[in-house]
Design a protein around this motif. Structure first.
Motif, PDB file in Angstrom:
ATOM      1  N   ASP A   1       0.790  -1.221   0.000  1.00 47.77           N
ATOM      2  CA  ASP A   1       0.000   0.000   0.000  1.00 47.77           C
ATOM      3  C   ASP A   1       0.835   1.290   0.000  1.00 47.77           C
TER       4      ASP A   1
ATOM      5  N   GLN B   1      -4.404  -5.546   1.609  1.00 54.54           N
ATOM      6  CA  GLN B   1      -4.703  -4.112   1.665  1.00 54.54           C
ATOM      7  C   GLN B   1      -4.151  -3.340   0.464  1.00 54.54           C
ATOM      8  N   GLY B   2      -5.032  -2.607  -0.192  1.00 61.99           N
ATOM      9  CA  GLY B   2      -4.600  -1.697  -1.251  1.00 61.99           C
ATOM     10  C   GLY B   2      -4.382  -2.338  -2.611  1.00 61.99           C
ATOM     11  N   THR B   3      -4.611  -3.652  -2.718  1.00 61.11           N
ATOM     12  CA  THR B   3      -4.441  -4.313  -4.013  1.00 61.11           C
ATOM     13  C   THR B   3      -5.717  -4.147  -4.836  1.00 61.11           C
TER      14      THR B   3
ATOM     15  N   ARG C   1      -9.126  -6.834   5.525  1.00 55.58           N
ATOM     16  CA  ARG C   1      -7.878  -6.483   4.849  1.00 55.58           C
ATOM     17  C   ARG C   1      -6.666  -6.948   5.652  1.00 55.58           C
TER      18      ARG C   1
END
Ligand code: ARG
Length: 257
Positions: A84, A150-152, A169
């Protein structure tokens, strides 16, 4: 009179340009964050693109980036950070490139540039072998909880599709998979190759045959560094043309058994 003003303006412009060029030359812009180095940010829990072998980070991305660095006369240095934080770190000029099985997305393109694509990824769904979830539609329409990194893109797409409440997440894909084996989540949405590696390493898991989204992987580069972007693209295009990229991918993902 008009002509005279035009002349004055153009003379002033040429003067300004000369000044700008001189300015450029005197404080020569650096190609990379640290001279002679290519600093790559990744998140090294994403086999076979990046993973630890002992204390060394290896994988498709490491090998491709290392060859790009060699062709640019630079030494590759890899930094393992949260997935992230990669785009922000490249954007702020902390790292030269992000190379992490990273999908090219419209949203990320607002913050960074992407090189030509060197691989393809497919968002896939991992479930337990005896799961009632048999396809993506069932996953979306049911009351299931989905684990993601997270953030993918898996996180972004699933949050869009089923909302925050049904998403868990994790910092690492492997932690999401652990939560699946523990029964904490009902499915994990992640890229196909790590999905395969996680399923191979854990009993009782399977990948749904309905893929979720097909994506292009590329390296991200700071928007103000077109020179580095162009040099990397030149190296990558040559490596695609001469079979280097295909050979590296084949080494980690054998196509025919
Ligand atoms: N392809 C996905 C994305 O770009 C996941 C990449 C995760 N990579 C990693 N090294 N953990 O969002």
């Amino acid at each position: 009179m008009k002509n005279l003003i035009m002349k004055v303006v153009s003379v002033a412009l040429v003067g300004a340009m000369g000044f700008a060029i001189a300015g450029c030359g005197s404080s020569a812009k650096k190609l990379t964050v640290e001279e002679g180095k290519l600093i790559m940010a990744t998140n090294a829990f994403f086999p076979p693109y990046e993973f630890y072998e002992g204390d060394r980070i290896v994988g498709i991305d490491q090998e491709i980036a290392s060859e790009v660095a060699t062709r640019l006369g630079l030494e590759l240095e890899i930094q393992d950070i949260e997935f992230d934080s990669i785009v922000a770190g490249v954007q702020s000029g902390k790292y030269d490139i992000g190379c992490a099985g990273m999908t090219v997305t419209e949203d990320r393109l607002k913050s960074v540039n992407f090189t030509v694509s060197y691989a393809t990824g497919i968002q896939s769904v991992i479930v337990k072998e005896d799961s009632a979830i048999t396809d993506v539609d069932a996953l979306i329409s049911g009351e299931y909880v989905v684990g993601v990194q997270q953030g993918t893109t898996g996180d972004i797409y699933m949050t869009d599709e089923i909302g925050d409440d049904r998403i868990e997440r994790f910092n690492k894909g492997a932690d999401a998979v652990l939560a699946l084996t523990n029964g904490q989540v009902d499915a994990v949405v992640i890229d196909d190759q790590p999905a395969q590696a996680f399923v191979d390493a854990n009993e009782g898991l399977t990948i749904l045959s309905t893929p979720y989204a097909i994506e292009d992987y590329a390296m991200c580069v700071n928007k103000d560094n077109e020179e580095l972007l162009n040099k990397i693209n030149e190296a990558l295009n040559a490596m695609i043309a001469d079979g280097t990229v295909a050979a590296i991918i084949e080494e980690y993902i054998p196509s025919n058994g």
